[in-house]
Design an enzyme around this catalytic site. Structure first.
Site, mmCIF file in Angstrom:
data_model
loop_
_atom_site.group_PDB
_atom_site.id
_atom_site.type_symbol
_atom_site.label_atom_id
_atom_site.label_comp_id
_atom_site.label_asym_id
_atom_site.label_seq_id
_atom_site.Cartn_x
_atom_site.Cartn_y
_atom_site.Cartn_z
ATOM 1 N N LYS A 235 0.829 -1.217 0.000
ATOM 2 C CA LYS A 235 0.000 0.000 0.000
ATOM 3 C C LYS A 235 0.853 1.253 0.000
ATOM 4 O O LYS A 235 0.466 2.263 -0.584
ATOM 5 C CB LYS A 235 -0.957 0.005 1.195
ATOM 6 C CG LYS A 235 -2.129 -0.931 0.979
ATOM 7 C CD LYS A 235 -3.352 -0.490 1.751
ATOM 8 C CE LYS A 235 -4.539 -1.371 1.438
ATOM 9 N NZ LYS A 235 -5.684 -1.129 2.292
ATOM 10 N N LYS B 175 -4.120 -10.642 -6.787
ATOM 11 C CA LYS B 175 -5.383 -10.752 -6.042
ATOM 12 C C LYS B 175 -6.450 -9.835 -6.643
ATOM 13 O O LYS B 175 -6.131 -8.730 -7.067
ATOM 14 C CB LYS B 175 -5.130 -10.334 -4.587
ATOM 15 C CG LYS B 175 -6.281 -10.635 -3.645
ATOM 16 C CD LYS B 175 -6.047 -10.048 -2.270
ATOM 17 C CE LYS B 175 -6.281 -8.557 -2.268
ATOM 18 N NZ LYS B 175 -6.410 -7.941 -0.947
ATOM 19 N N LYS C 50 -10.844 -4.470 -5.043
ATOM 20 C CA LYS C 50 -11.910 -3.529 -5.407
ATOM 21 C C LYS C 50 -11.345 -2.246 -6.015
ATOM 22 O O LYS C 50 -12.038 -1.542 -6.728
ATOM 23 C CB LYS C 50 -12.773 -3.205 -4.189
ATOM 24 C CG LYS C 50 -12.002 -2.616 -3.025
ATOM 25 C CD LYS C 50 -12.820 -2.619 -1.755
ATOM 26 C CE LYS C 50 -11.903 -2.448 -0.544
ATOM 27 N NZ LYS C 50 -12.496 -2.820 0.712
HETATM 28 P P1 TYM Z 1 -10.552 -5.944 3.499
HETATM 29 O O1 TYM Z 1 -11.622 -4.925 3.695
HETATM 30 O O2 TYM Z 1 -9.461 -5.653 2.535
HETATM 31 O O3 TYM Z 1 -11.184 -7.327 3.111
HETATM 32 C C1 TYM Z 1 -12.213 -7.907 3.904
HETATM 33 C C2 TYM Z 1 -12.099 -9.413 3.916
HETATM 34 O O4 TYM Z 1 -12.223 -9.924 2.580
HETATM 35 C C3 TYM Z 1 -11.104 -10.731 2.271
HETATM 36 N N1 TYM Z 1 -10.760 -10.540 0.849
HETATM 37 C C4 TYM Z 1 -10.552 -11.557 0.005
HETATM 38 N N2 TYM Z 1 -10.601 -12.886 0.170
HETATM 39 C C5 TYM Z 1 -10.357 -13.651 -0.910
HETATM 40 N N3 TYM Z 1 -10.014 -13.147 -2.120
HETATM 41 C C6 TYM Z 1 -9.948 -11.818 -2.338
HETATM 42 N N4 TYM Z 1 -9.634 -11.344 -3.534
HETATM 43 C C7 TYM Z 1 -10.220 -10.952 -1.240
HETATM 44 N N5 TYM Z 1 -10.270 -9.603 -1.085
HETATM 45 C C8 TYM Z 1 -10.593 -9.377 0.200
HETATM 46 C C9 TYM Z 1 -9.995 -10.232 3.190
HETATM 47 O O5 TYM Z 1 -9.005 -11.210 3.398
HETATM 48 C C10 TYM Z 1 -10.752 -9.906 4.448
HETATM 49 O O6 TYM Z 1 -10.959 -11.049 5.238
HETATM 50 N N6 TYM Z 1 -7.855 -5.257 7.632
HETATM 51 C C11 TYM Z 1 -9.019 -5.886 7.084
HETATM 52 C C12 TYM Z 1 -10.311 -5.451 7.755
HETATM 53 C C13 TYM Z 1 -10.285 -5.620 9.226
HETATM 54 C C14 TYM Z 1 -10.369 -6.850 9.947
HETATM 55 C C15 TYM Z 1 -10.294 -6.501 11.327
HETATM 56 C C16 TYM Z 1 -10.510 -8.183 9.552
HETATM 57 C C17 TYM Z 1 -10.153 -4.628 10.138
HETATM 58 N N7 TYM Z 1 -10.156 -5.159 11.395
HETATM 59 C C18 TYM Z 1 -10.336 -7.471 12.306
HETATM 60 C C19 TYM Z 1 -10.560 -9.152 10.553
HETATM 61 C C20 TYM Z 1 -10.474 -8.794 11.904
HETATM 62 C C21 TYM Z 1 -9.118 -5.543 5.618
HETATM 63 O O7 TYM Z 1 -8.595 -4.562 5.160
HETATM 64 O O8 TYM Z 1 -9.928 -6.342 4.912
#
Ligand code: TYM
Length: 351
Positions: free
Chosen positions: A114, A196, A199
């Site tokens: 990032k 990956k 979005k």
């Molecule tokens: P974020 O918002 O990027 O993504 C949310 C969840 O979706 C999963 N994910 C995917 N899984 C499979 N293939 C993909 N292409 C894909 N894109 C996204 C992510 O692995 C995630 O599980 N830091 C986290 C949000 C967060 C969080 C937490 C998660 C904040 N606090 C506490 C768990 C526990 C994040 O940015 O996810």
């Protein structure tokens, strides 16, 4: 009542949710919610580590809540809330920041990626992002954290911080386990299958959104990049494009990879793409329709989130109180009128 194991997980409201969010997170949240006490969070504090337009952030936060419900999160069973509504997250985050080495944060792959992507805005929040995530999880004394593969490293840091705190101050936190699904933990870009699906990809055709129309699904699957070869056989290493489409077909139909290989034995990629397109359209239709219905009712969504924040906060406060006590923060004594007057009197006497 019997205590169920606790889950916490979250998704950032920084864009439209993709089929990757569904397979890596939401799908498993739905299947685990009956057997666990679940806290599902919209991580708006995490979202501001990259610049957000305020009106858009507000709208995306509500949209994300609507999508959680449309995908099957049951608000009777699970607590659904917005991270910024529970101030204990940032409070615990500071405590954990004081236990985290600079090197630990700078080693995080997501930070490296990032900060390369947002060169003009490498802020301290981006650096400390995984510490806030650890606070999210540890505040709820979570046993299990269902996430996609890209969050694995952040979970390892969370476990280390929990163990470190427990070591210095006595057992306080449960040490959580990640739950990473065997299939679909990393859905790949439809255009560059070694990357990956994200979005924020500038190429719309690379990303399948949960709210995509049938026309958009048709176009994106038709243009999806596959590998050379003809046979429909799962091979993540050598045929990432094809394997990614097979995983999506598995998600949309529930068929196993072995059954999919058998279904397309003797057929080619074109047949798989055609079947996948129809399966995805049917699979996503009820999600999109329910999302559109819920989105019109922002009053309902807001009251649900307010109730969720209250329930979440009750649990978060218990942990934070314990943490503050263990660290030696002076408890705030109840305010007594007479004591205040006496202090004021003595300070006057000194003047
Ligand atoms: P974020 O918002 O990027 O993504 C949310 C969840 O979706 C999963 N994910 C995917 N899984 C499979 N293939 C993909 N292409 C894909 N894109 C996204 C992510 O692995 C995630 O599980 N830091 C986290 C949000 C967060 C969080 C937490 C998660 C904040 N606090 C506490 C768990 C526990 C994040 O940015 O996810």
């Amino acid at each position: 009542m019997e205590q169920r194991p606790v889950i916490l997980s979250g998704i950032q409201p920084s864009g439209r949710l993709t089929i990757g969010h569904y397979t890596g997170a939401l799908r498993n949240w739905v299947s685990l919610q009956q057997s666990h006490e679940c806290y599902f969070m919209i991580a708006d504090l995490h979202a501001i580590t990259v610049r957000q337009d305020p009106a858009e952030l507000r709208q995306r936060t509500l949209e994300t809540a609507a999508l959680f419900l449309a995908c099957g999160i049951d608000p009777q069973q699970s607590v659904l809330f917005v991270q910024s509504h529970v101030p204990e997250h940032t409070q615990l985050s500071w405590v954990l920041a004081c236990l985290t080495g600079m090197g630990e944060c700078s080693r995080m792959t997501q930070f490296k990626e990032k900060s390369a992507q947002h060169r003009h805005n490498v802020n301290v929040g981006l650096f400390a992002y995984p510490i806030l995530m650890a606070a999210d999880i540890l505040l709820y004394q979570a046993d299990l954290v269902p996430v996609g593969a890209d969050q694995k490293q952040h979970l390892e840091l969370t476990r280390n911080l929990a163990e470190r705190f427990n070591h210095y101050y006595g057992t306080t936190f449960r040490v959580p386990e990640p739950y990473i699904p065997p299939l679909g933990a990393k859905i790949m870009s439809l255009q560059e299958p070694r990357k990956k699906m994200s979005k924020s990809d500038p190429n719309e055709n690379a990303v399948l959104f949960l709210t995509d129309s049938p026309e958009a699904i048709r176009r994106k699957i038709r243009r999806a990049v596959t590998d050379s070869g003809r046979e429909v056989r799962y091979d993540e290493q050598n045929r990432p494009g094809l394997s990614n489409l097979m995983v999506l077909y598995h998600i949309a139909t529930g068929k196993s990879i072995a059954d999919i290989e058998q279904e397309f034995a003797g057929a080619g990629y074109a047949e798989l793409k055609a079947a996948l397109t129809e399966a995805l359209i049917e699979f996503l239709r009820p999600i999109r329709e329910e999302f559109e219905r819920l989105q019109r009712d922002s009053g309902y969504l807001l009251s649900l989130l307010a109730h969720g924040a209250e329930r979440a906060r009750a649990r978060a406060q218990q942990t934070l109180r314990l943490v503050y006590d263990r660290m030696g923060f002076l408890p705030q004594a109840p305010y007594v009128e007479g004591v205040r007057i006496a202090m004021e009197d003595s300070s006057h006497a000194d003047l």
